[in-house]
Design an enzyme around this catalytic site. Sequence first.
Site, PDB file in Angstrom:
ATOM      1  N   ASN A  97       0.897  -0.983   0.008  1.00  0.00           N
ATOM      2  CA  ASN A  97      -0.324  -0.037   0.090  1.00  0.00           C
ATOM      3  C   ASN A  97       0.655   1.447   0.177  1.00  0.00           C
ATOM      4  O   ASN A  97       1.554   1.390   0.807  1.00  0.00           O
ATOM      5  CB  ASN A  97      -0.930   0.192   1.182  1.00  0.00           C
ATOM      6  CG  ASN A  97      -1.689   1.443   1.674  1.00  0.00           C
ATOM      7  OD1 ASN A  97      -1.798   2.330   0.253  1.00  0.00           O
ATOM      8  ND2 ASN A  97      -2.440   1.337   2.831  1.00  0.00           N
ATOM      9  N   TRP A  98       0.815   1.864  -1.666  1.00  0.00           N
ATOM     10  CA  TRP A  98       1.762   3.088  -1.172  1.00  0.00           C
ATOM     11  C   TRP A  98       1.351   4.201  -0.283  1.00  0.00           C
ATOM     12  O   TRP A  98       2.097   4.928  -0.833  1.00  0.00           O
ATOM     13  CB  TRP A  98       2.583   3.389  -2.711  1.00  0.00           C
ATOM     14  CG  TRP A  98       2.591   2.137  -3.444  1.00  0.00           C
ATOM     15  CD1 TRP A  98       3.583   1.305  -2.833  1.00  0.00           C
ATOM     16  CD2 TRP A  98       3.503   1.984  -4.345  1.00  0.00           C
ATOM     17  NE1 TRP A  98       3.672   0.214  -3.579  1.00  0.00           N
ATOM     18  CE2 TRP A  98       3.581   0.617  -4.867  1.00  0.00           C
ATOM     19  CE3 TRP A  98       3.029   2.832  -5.791  1.00  0.00           C
ATOM     20  CZ2 TRP A  98       4.284   0.135  -6.372  1.00  0.00           C
ATOM     21  CZ3 TRP A  98       3.796   2.163  -7.530  1.00  0.00           C
ATOM     22  CH2 TRP A  98       4.484   1.639  -7.470  1.00  0.00           C
ATOM     23  N   LYS A  99       0.295   4.343  -0.394  1.00  0.00           N
ATOM     24  CA  LYS A  99      -0.391   5.182   0.692  1.00  0.00           C
ATOM     25  C   LYS A  99      -0.394   7.193  -0.238  1.00  0.00           C
ATOM     26  O   LYS A  99      -0.588   6.437  -1.509  1.00  0.00           O
ATOM     27  CB  LYS A  99       0.242   5.996   2.020  1.00  0.00           C
ATOM     28  CG  LYS A  99      -0.317   4.346   2.966  1.00  0.00           C
ATOM     29  CD  LYS A  99       0.337   4.473   4.082  1.00  0.00           C
ATOM     30  CE  LYS A  99       0.134   3.382   4.892  1.00  0.00           C
ATOM     31  NZ  LYS A  99       0.509   3.464   6.269  1.00  0.00           N
ATOM     32  N   HIS A 149      -9.736   1.083   4.597  1.00  0.00           N
ATOM     33  CA  HIS A 149      -8.336   1.345   5.842  1.00  0.00           C
ATOM     34  C   HIS A 149      -8.414   2.278   6.690  1.00  0.00           C
ATOM     35  O   HIS A 149      -9.207   3.118   6.907  1.00  0.00           O
ATOM     36  CB  HIS A 149      -7.065   2.107   4.945  1.00  0.00           C
ATOM     37  CG  HIS A 149      -5.743   2.152   5.598  1.00  0.00           C
ATOM     38  ND1 HIS A 149      -5.348   2.516   6.031  1.00  0.00           N
ATOM     39  CD2 HIS A 149      -5.180   1.012   5.366  1.00  0.00           C
ATOM     40  CE1 HIS A 149      -4.037   2.286   6.588  1.00  0.00           C
ATOM     41  NE2 HIS A 149      -4.166   1.706   6.317  1.00  0.00           N
ATOM     42  N   GLU A 163      -6.462   5.078   8.367  1.00  0.00           N
ATOM     43  CA  GLU A 163      -6.142   6.039   8.040  1.00  0.00           C
ATOM     44  C   GLU A 163      -8.000   6.618   6.813  1.00  0.00           C
ATOM     45  O   GLU A 163      -8.226   8.109   7.478  1.00  0.00           O
ATOM     46  CB  GLU A 163      -5.244   6.166   7.028  1.00  0.00           C
ATOM     47  CG  GLU A 163      -4.140   5.618   7.885  1.00  0.00           C
ATOM     48  CD  GLU A 163      -2.649   5.600   7.099  1.00  0.00           C
ATOM     49  OE1 GLU A 163      -2.940   5.276   5.461  1.00  0.00           O
ATOM     50  OE2 GLU A 163      -2.261   5.055   7.488  1.00  0.00           O
ATOM     51  N   GLU A 222      -5.130  -4.738  10.769  1.00  0.00           N
ATOM     52  CA  GLU A 222      -4.222  -4.010  10.933  1.00  0.00           C
ATOM     53  C   GLU A 222      -4.476  -3.164  11.952  1.00  0.00           C
ATOM     54  O   GLU A 222      -5.389  -2.293  12.271  1.00  0.00           O
ATOM     55  CB  GLU A 222      -3.797  -3.249   9.175  1.00  0.00           C
ATOM     56  CG  GLU A 222      -3.476  -3.400   8.048  1.00  0.00           C
ATOM     57  CD  GLU A 222      -3.432  -2.491   6.611  1.00  0.00           C
ATOM     58  OE1 GLU A 222      -2.403  -2.444   7.181  1.00  0.00           O
ATOM     59  OE2 GLU A 222      -4.257  -1.299   7.426  1.00  0.00           O
ATOM     60  N   GLY A 224       2.636   2.811  11.035  1.00  0.00           N
ATOM     61  CA  GLY A 224       3.690   3.266  10.975  1.00  0.00           C
ATOM     62  C   GLY A 224       3.957   4.178  12.070  1.00  0.00           C
ATOM     63  O   GLY A 224       4.440   4.788  11.716  1.00  0.00           O
ATOM     64  N   SER A 262       3.460  -2.044  10.806  1.00  0.00           N
ATOM     65  CA  SER A 262       5.043  -2.254  10.838  1.00  0.00           C
ATOM     66  C   SER A 262       5.573  -3.412  10.354  1.00  0.00           C
ATOM     67  O   SER A 262       6.373  -3.879  10.652  1.00  0.00           O
ATOM     68  CB  SER A 262       5.235  -1.867  11.650  1.00  0.00           C
ATOM     69  OG  SER A 262       5.009  -0.051  12.282  1.00  0.00           O
ATOM     70  N   GLY A 275       2.444  -0.880   4.541  1.00  0.00           N
ATOM     71  CA  GLY A 275       3.192   0.192   4.226  1.00  0.00           C
ATOM     72  C   GLY A 275       4.587   0.504   3.645  1.00  0.00           C
ATOM     73  O   GLY A 275       4.932   0.931   2.606  1.00  0.00           O
ATOM     74  N   GLY A 276       5.178   0.668   4.582  1.00  0.00           N
ATOM     75  CA  GLY A 276       6.316   1.796   4.701  1.00  0.00           C
ATOM     76  C   GLY A 276       7.184   0.305   3.940  1.00  0.00           C
ATOM     77  O   GLY A 276       7.965   1.458   2.569  1.00  0.00           O
TER      78      GLY A 276
HETATM   79  P1  13P Z   1       2.797   0.459   7.015  1.00  0.00           P
HETATM   80  O1  13P Z   1       3.580  -0.835   6.995  1.00  0.00           O
HETATM   81  O2  13P Z   1       3.849   1.628   7.101  1.00  0.00           O
HETATM   82  O3  13P Z   1       2.867   0.638   9.286  1.00  0.00           O
HETATM   83  O4  13P Z   1       1.243   0.161   6.799  1.00  0.00           O
HETATM   84  C1  13P Z   1       0.603  -0.164   7.018  1.00  0.00           C
HETATM   85  C2  13P Z   1      -0.473  -0.618   6.082  1.00  0.00           C
HETATM   86  O5  13P Z   1      -1.068   0.769   6.748  1.00  0.00           O
HETATM   87  C3  13P Z   1      -0.260  -1.164   5.133  1.00  0.00           C
HETATM   88  O6  13P Z   1      -2.402  -0.859   4.594  1.00  0.00           O
END
Ligand code: 13P
Length: 268
Positions: free
Chosen positions: A13-15, A107, A109, A179, A185, A224, A245-246
């Site tokens: 997920n590149w956000k 998600h 967020e 999640e 994050g 994470s 994510g990251g």
């Molecule tokens: P991180 O891996 O950066 O914690 O993000 C997880 C995430 O929200 C994937 O959708």
Amino acid sequence: MPPSGKKMIVAGNWKMHTDAQSAAALAEQVAGRSAQEAGQVQVVLAPPFPFLAEAVRRARAADQENGRQCVIIAAQNCHEEEQGAYTGEVGVPMLRSIGVGACIVGHSERRQYYAETDAAVGRKVERLLQHGLMPIYCCGEGREDREAGRHREVVALQLRTALGAIPGHGLAKVVVAYEPVWAIGTGLTATPAQAQEMHAFIRAELRALAGEAATHIPILYGGSCKPDNAAGIFACPDINGGLIGGASLAAEPFMELVRMARHAQSPA
Ligand code: 13P
């Protein structure tokens, strides 16, 4: 479900990261390398909306070169209605028309910053299924709920509200991502034991909703998740990979996670 031979998915997920050049390059690298390195692991990439069409083109080029589907390109959100006067929104038929094959919905967020509710997210899941896209439905509790011991209740309510009305044959096509919000994050990750416990709980809830059809629903862990902590998580019997994510923003370490998922699938 036995750990050996279990279905594994690694989704990036590149956000709201990358630009036109870096997104195209990353999609091309991951698609090309997945052909060689992913084995039976399904690789999914979710770039921002403006870069989806180019990511699909790069993915298709890799498919042609390798004679197999290398990655599925996913959106990070969609609107629940077919089309209409919804300025700034993106409908599922639009995504389908450019070759997008999956979509993340719910998600944390989006729940946190855009007040998305499980009822709306459930309608998004239905719309995606109607058009043959794979929904990646996200759930997970916040830190306060975890500390108060309410994490099971919170996640059960999310699942029932969003997925309760979906018939078993539809639910069998959904991917669930657990999640925990406190792990996203933050560098904090659920321990393998915490994650496995919640994944087994989610699997039981899905079975209660949809019977045996739900038994093989992939449940991904997100929060994470990185090469230095993924081995223990991916090895858990009810964990079918990760929503990353990251660590998905560069080909390595993302491909390292793909290889780790492959190892967890057939540990020999
Ligand atoms: P991180 O891996 O950066 O914690 O993000 C997880 C995430 O929200 C994937 O959708």
